[in-house]
Design a protein around this motif. Structure first.
Motif, short mmCIF file in Angstrom:
data_model
loop_
_atom_site.label_atom_id
_atom_site.label_comp_id
_atom_site.label_asym_id
_atom_site.label_seq_id
_atom_site.Cartn_x
_atom_site.Cartn_y
_atom_site.Cartn_z
N ILE A 169 37.98 33.10 17.90
CA ILE A 169 36.73 32.47 17.49
C ILE A 169 36.97 31.66 16.22
O ILE A 169 37.54 32.17 15.25
CB ILE A 169 35.64 33.52 17.30
N VAL A 170 36.59 30.38 16.27
CA VAL A 170 36.74 29.50 15.09
C VAL A 170 35.38 28.85 14.85
O VAL A 170 34.52 28.84 15.73
CB VAL A 170 37.82 28.43 15.35
N PRO A 171 35.19 28.30 13.65
CA PRO A 171 33.92 27.60 13.40
C PRO A 171 33.74 26.47 14.40
O PRO A 171 34.71 25.87 14.85
CB PRO A 171 34.10 27.05 11.98
N LYS A 172 32.48 26.20 14.75
CA LYS A 172 32.26 25.25 15.85
C LYS A 172 32.70 23.84 15.49
O LYS A 172 33.04 23.04 16.36
CB LYS A 172 30.80 25.27 16.28
N SER A 174 35.32 23.15 13.65
CA SER A 174 36.75 23.15 13.33
C SER A 174 37.52 22.27 14.31
O SER A 174 37.14 22.12 15.47
CB SER A 174 37.27 24.59 13.40
N ASN A 175 38.61 21.70 13.82
CA ASN A 175 39.44 20.84 14.66
C ASN A 175 40.11 21.61 15.78
O ASN A 175 40.43 21.07 16.82
CB ASN A 175 40.54 20.16 13.83
N SER A 176 40.39 22.89 15.49
CA SER A 176 41.13 23.68 16.47
C SER A 176 40.25 24.18 17.61
O SER A 176 40.75 24.76 18.56
CB SER A 176 41.81 24.86 15.79
N ALA A 177 38.95 23.95 17.54
CA ALA A 177 38.06 24.45 18.60
C ALA A 177 38.30 23.67 19.89
O ALA A 177 38.10 22.47 19.95
CB ALA A 177 36.61 24.33 18.17
N LYS A 178 38.73 24.41 20.92
CA LYS A 178 38.96 23.75 22.22
C LYS A 178 37.62 23.54 22.91
O LYS A 178 37.41 22.57 23.60
CB LYS A 178 39.87 24.63 23.08
N PHE A 179 36.75 24.56 22.78
CA PHE A 179 35.40 24.45 23.35
C PHE A 179 34.41 24.85 22.27
O PHE A 179 34.74 25.62 21.37
CB PHE A 179 35.17 25.44 24.50
N VAL A 180 33.18 24.37 22.43
CA VAL A 180 32.10 24.86 21.59
C VAL A 180 31.07 25.51 22.53
O VAL A 180 30.77 24.97 23.59
CB VAL A 180 31.46 23.71 20.80
N TYR A 186 28.81 31.09 26.36
CA TYR A 186 28.53 30.06 27.36
C TYR A 186 29.06 28.74 26.84
O TYR A 186 28.59 28.21 25.84
CB TYR A 186 27.02 30.00 27.61
N ALA A 187 30.08 28.20 27.48
CA ALA A 187 30.67 26.92 27.07
C ALA A 187 31.19 26.21 28.30
O ALA A 187 31.68 26.85 29.23
CB ALA A 187 31.82 27.16 26.09
N GLN A 188 31.12 24.93 28.33
CA GLN A 188 31.60 24.11 29.45
C GLN A 188 30.97 24.58 30.77
O GLN A 188 31.63 24.62 31.79
CB GLN A 188 33.14 24.19 29.58
N ASN A 189 29.68 24.92 30.73
CA ASN A 189 28.96 25.34 31.94
C ASN A 189 29.49 26.62 32.56
O ASN A 189 29.32 26.84 33.75
CB ASN A 189 28.98 24.24 33.01
N MET A 190 30.17 27.42 31.79
CA MET A 190 30.57 28.72 32.35
C MET A 190 30.60 29.79 31.27
O MET A 190 30.52 29.48 30.08
CB MET A 190 31.92 28.61 33.06
N LYS A 217 24.05 37.24 18.64
CA LYS A 217 23.68 36.52 19.86
C LYS A 217 22.99 35.21 19.47
O LYS A 217 22.19 35.18 18.54
CB LYS A 217 22.72 37.42 20.67
N GLY A 218 23.32 34.14 20.16
CA GLY A 218 22.68 32.85 19.89
C GLY A 218 23.47 31.97 18.94
O GLY A 218 23.22 30.77 18.84
N GLU A 219 24.45 32.53 18.24
CA GLU A 219 25.26 31.74 17.31
C GLU A 219 26.13 30.75 18.07
O GLU A 219 26.63 31.05 19.16
CB GLU A 219 26.17 32.67 16.51
N GLU A 220 26.35 29.59 17.49
CA GLU A 220 27.25 28.63 18.11
C GLU A 220 28.63 28.76 17.49
O GLU A 220 28.78 28.82 16.27
CB GLU A 220 26.71 27.20 17.90
N ILE A 221 29.64 28.85 18.33
CA ILE A 221 31.00 29.05 17.83
C ILE A 221 31.97 28.16 18.59
O ILE A 221 31.63 27.60 19.63
CB ILE A 221 31.45 30.52 18.00
N GLY A 222 33.18 28.03 18.03
CA GLY A 222 34.24 27.34 18.75
C GLY A 222 35.22 28.36 19.29
O GLY A 222 35.37 29.45 18.75
N LEU A 223 35.87 28.02 20.41
CA LEU A 223 36.87 28.92 20.99
C LEU A 223 38.22 28.21 20.96
O LEU A 223 38.32 27.03 21.29
CB LEU A 223 36.52 29.25 22.45
N ASN A 224 39.24 28.97 20.56
CA ASN A 224 40.58 28.39 20.51
C ASN A 224 41.56 29.31 21.22
O ASN A 224 41.36 30.53 21.27
CB ASN A 224 41.00 28.20 19.04
N PHE A 225 42.60 28.73 21.79
CA PHE A 225 43.69 29.51 22.38
C PHE A 225 44.93 28.65 22.38
O PHE A 225 44.85 27.42 22.29
CB PHE A 225 43.33 29.97 23.79
#
Lengths: 266, 469
Positions: free
Chosen positions: B289-292, B294-300, B318-322, B334-342
């Motif tokens: 989990i990264v800040p939404k 952030s440059n490293s966020a692959k999805f928000v 819930y990101a990219q419709n899934m 719950k409800g917070e917006e975050i970025g996902l990185n891998f």
């Protein structure tokens, strides 16, 4: 309150109706005179006379031998049958079990006559006459369904993995049965044996039709005596049999209580 | 020469084992070898054939075809009592009329071993399973865990080359099970015995085994060390069965480049055909989990639910419709917006279980406006095709709906179900006219159990009809 009173009366009536005849029979076994209405004094003469009466003693002996053989053979065959029945698919199992019920539900007279007709038919082919062998076969036939019914639930209780476990530890299939399955169903087999014995020993109708004239069982003898006149010797015989049955019942109950105790510990 | 070397420490080999019960194929050409002193686990859902395999090894079942080799000897036709393997049964199967000593000594007595040696071996085994002083007790006087140990001792006292264990811990409570897992592993390491362990519990399999054999529907899906099975699952079934996963549909663009969730990513896999459809697996603990912003966020995405699991929090994002399953030690709301990185090596790419992206089926025109396939007939106006001519149907997986069987066009058994982030990817089994195994692919939000018969309803307006030349 009223209901409870009624209930008590009912129970008392049941007990009286069940045990009064037995009580009367025993009382008159000790009666000094032959009367069945007047009790004049105590005696053990009838017991002595009973043992002097060759006909009664020999038919008692006949019944005893017959019941012993019939119950043992019926228990062996019935147990083997039950062992196979458990392995069947549920559909054929229920068919066999229903076939097994029919002789139990069927009236003794019908069973006796049909067995007699069958025996006569066979004897016509192979030769010979009605006697010990025919009545033995008939008794085995009527006892077997009860044996199956008594042993089957016991066999069902045995974990099916038990046999696999015994084979796994090096037993041949027959050794596995003797060492593992048999000890677990012994109590069922014993009660089947006792039940078969009492059915055979008590039986009148089937013996009457299949025994012919050469072999007389006790119930058949008593029936023929009753047509003339029952002597108090018969009362004495009943008294002895009753004591034997009581001893057997107590023995069975002790066994039952013991096995229940074992189970409760589980 | 090479064969000889390979066989050197193989204690057991199964070759092309097939077996069926009442017309149902339970095992299909199973091949497997087991090394000496190895702890092997057969892992799979119920009905996958793992217990059947065990019973074939023990000798309780004879395969329809194929051979079993023990120490390079063919034992396929040997009865159980002639095999040097022993079994620990699911419900222990201790002999209730014998006490603990007699139970354990049973196998040795059958072999007519001298009494003092029996006594010595039994007391040694009682020490191994930590039940000294229990000799005179009857099985029903023992707890489940103690009975289990006696069952193990009873099998081990015969010094088998292989010990077979059929879900031996499933009747125990969680805490006792954990403890027994460790004890079993220790026992196996201190003895010269190979253990073959059957379970449907993936955690148990990963904890104890040297080798895990993942099975499904009578076939081996993957054989490997617990690490291999977990980190490099061979297909979506294994990934789904071993722990929780995010499994997504993707397309391999070229070596080291994959497309999924509407984006392209670098990855570490190669050797797929260009544009080959694949399953992509990302473990929930590999998603950071990264800040939404952030440059490293692959999805928000937005956190949809949070559950506390003791060591970590488990959340759905819930990101990219899934929906993405994420495990983290951070507490977020719950409800917070975050970025996902891998990272590229968190992406596991597997060829698809079924090589099928949509449903293409042959059908026949049976009337001027009616088409028939399987046992389904439907009308299509302005068809303009001759009666009796063959057509090709394309049925999109989204156009098939699950309904109760009364309203269904057809009722079929569910063969496989895997959650793909936005929907469940289901394969329904049927046989075509030449009795080939065929599958209908359905995308649905329903959650159903494999093996159940379910009703399918087609939306015929979405079915494409093409004349087949």
């Amino acid at each position: 309150m009223k209901n409870k009173c009624l209930f008590r009366i009912c129970v008392t009536m049941v007990v009286i109706f069940l045990y009064l005849p037995i009580f009367v029979v025993i009382i008159f076994a000790f009666n000094k005179i032959k009367s069945r209405t007047l009790f004049t004094g105590f005696t053990l003469n009838w017991f002595i006379e009973l043992f002097r009466d060759r006909v009664i003693i020999s038919s008692l002996f006949n019944s005893f031998i017959l019941a012993t053989l019939a119950s043992i053979i019926a228990t062996v065959i019935g147990t083997l049958a039950a062992l196979q029945i458990v392995k069947m698919k549920s559909k054929s199992q229920s068919v066999v079990m229903n076939l097994n019920y029919i002789p139990i539900v069927n009236s003794d007279v019908v069973m006796g006559i049909s067995l007699m007709l069958l025996m006569i038919f066979i004897l016509n082919v192979v030769g010979g006459s009605l006697g010990f062998l025919t009545v033995l076969i008939a008794h085995i036939t009527i006892c077997m369904p009860y044996v199956v019914l008594t042993v089957l639930p016991k066999i069902r209780q045995v974990d099916p993995n038990m046999l696999d476990a015994a084979l796994d530890l090096g037993c041949t299939p027959s050794k596995a049965f003797i060492k593992i399955i048999f000890p677990q169903i012994t109590s069922g087999i014993i009660s089947a044996l006792v039940m078969a014995f009492s059915i055979s020993f008590d039986d009148f109708a089937v013996s009457y039709f299949t025994a012919g004239s050469s072999f007389q069982t006790l119930p058949v003898l008593i029936y023929s005596m009753a047509r003339k006149r029952i002597t108090p010797k018969i009362n004495a015989l009943f008294a002895i049999l009753l004591v034997l049955i009581l001893i057997m019942l107590i023995f069975m109950n002790v066994l039952d209580v013991r096995s229940k105790k074992l189970k409760n510990k589980k | 020469m090479e064969l000889g070397l390979k066989n050197m420490n193989n204690i057991l080999e199964l070759k092309d084992i097939s077996i069926s019960f009442e017309g149902e194929q339970i095992l299909d050409k199973l091949n497997l070898y087991i090394r000496d002193r190895e702890f092997v686990t057969f892992l799979g859902p119920s009905g996958c054939g793992k217990t059947t395999t065990l019973r074939i090894i023990a000798g309780f079942l004879k395969p329809d075809s194929g051979e079993v080799f023990f120490d390079n000897k063919n034992i396929t036709n040997d009865p159980p009592h002639k095999r040097n393997v022993n079994t620990v049964f699911q419900r222990y199967a201790l002999f209730p009329h014998l006490n603990v000593f007699e139970n354990i000594a049973f196998g040795l007595k059958i072999k007519k071993m001298p009494k003092n040696e029996i006594k010595e071996r039994v007391s040694r085994l009682l020490k191994v399973v930590n039940l000294e002083g229990f000799e005179r007790r009857r099985p029903f006087q023992l707890s489940g865990g103690q009975q289990q140990r006696i069952a193990i001792a009873r099998a081990l006292v015969n010094r088998p080359k292989i010990l077979l264990l059929d879900e031996p811990l499933c009747a125990l409570d969680l805490k006792l099970r954990k403890q027994m897992q460790l004890e079993l592993k220790e026992m196996q390491q201190s003895l010269d015995t190979a253990f073959i362990y059957v379970t449907h519990d993936q955690e148990e399999a990963l904890t104890m085994s040297d080798t895990v054999v993942v099975m499904n529907e009578g076939e081996i899906q993957q054989i490997g060390t617990p690490e291999e099975i977990y980190n490099e699952p061979k297909n979506a079934f294994v990934a789904d069965f071993i722990g929780q996963s995010n499994i997504l549909n993707g397309v391999m663009l070229k070596d080291y480049r994959v497309y999924f969730a509407k984006k392209e990513f670098d990855c570490v896999d190669k050797g797929f055909k260009p544009r080959q459809p694949v399953d992509v697996v990302i473990r929930p603990e590999d998603l950071q989990i990264v800040p939404k912003d952030s440059n490293s966020a692959k999805f928000v995405g937005k956190i949809d639910s949070v559950v506390f699991k003791g060591v970590h929090y488990e959340m759905e994002v819930y990101a990219q419709n899934m929906y993405w399953l994420v495990q983290t030690t951070k507490h977020l709301k719950k409800g917070e917006e975050i970025g996902l990185n891998f990272s590229p090596d968190d992406i596991h790419i597997m060829s698809k279980l079924f090589d099928q992206m949509t449903n293409i089926m042959m059908a026949t025109v049976i009337d001027e406006d009616t088409i028939k396939f399987l046992d389904v007939e439907f009308k299509r106006v302005f068809l303009n095709l001759e009666v009796g001519c063959q057509v090709k149907l394309t049925i999109p997986p989204e156009s098939i709906h699950l309904v109760s069987s009364d309203f269904a066009d057809i009722v079929l058994p569910l063969d496989s179900i895997i959650y793909k982030g936005a929907y469940n990817e289901m394969y329904f089994y049927y046989e075509d006219e030449e009795e080939n195994d065929k599958y209908i692919l359905v995308h649905s939000e329903n959650e159903e159990e494999v093996g159940t018969e379910l009703g399918l309803k087609f939306d015929f307006s979405q079915v494409e009809v093409e004349k087949f030349e």
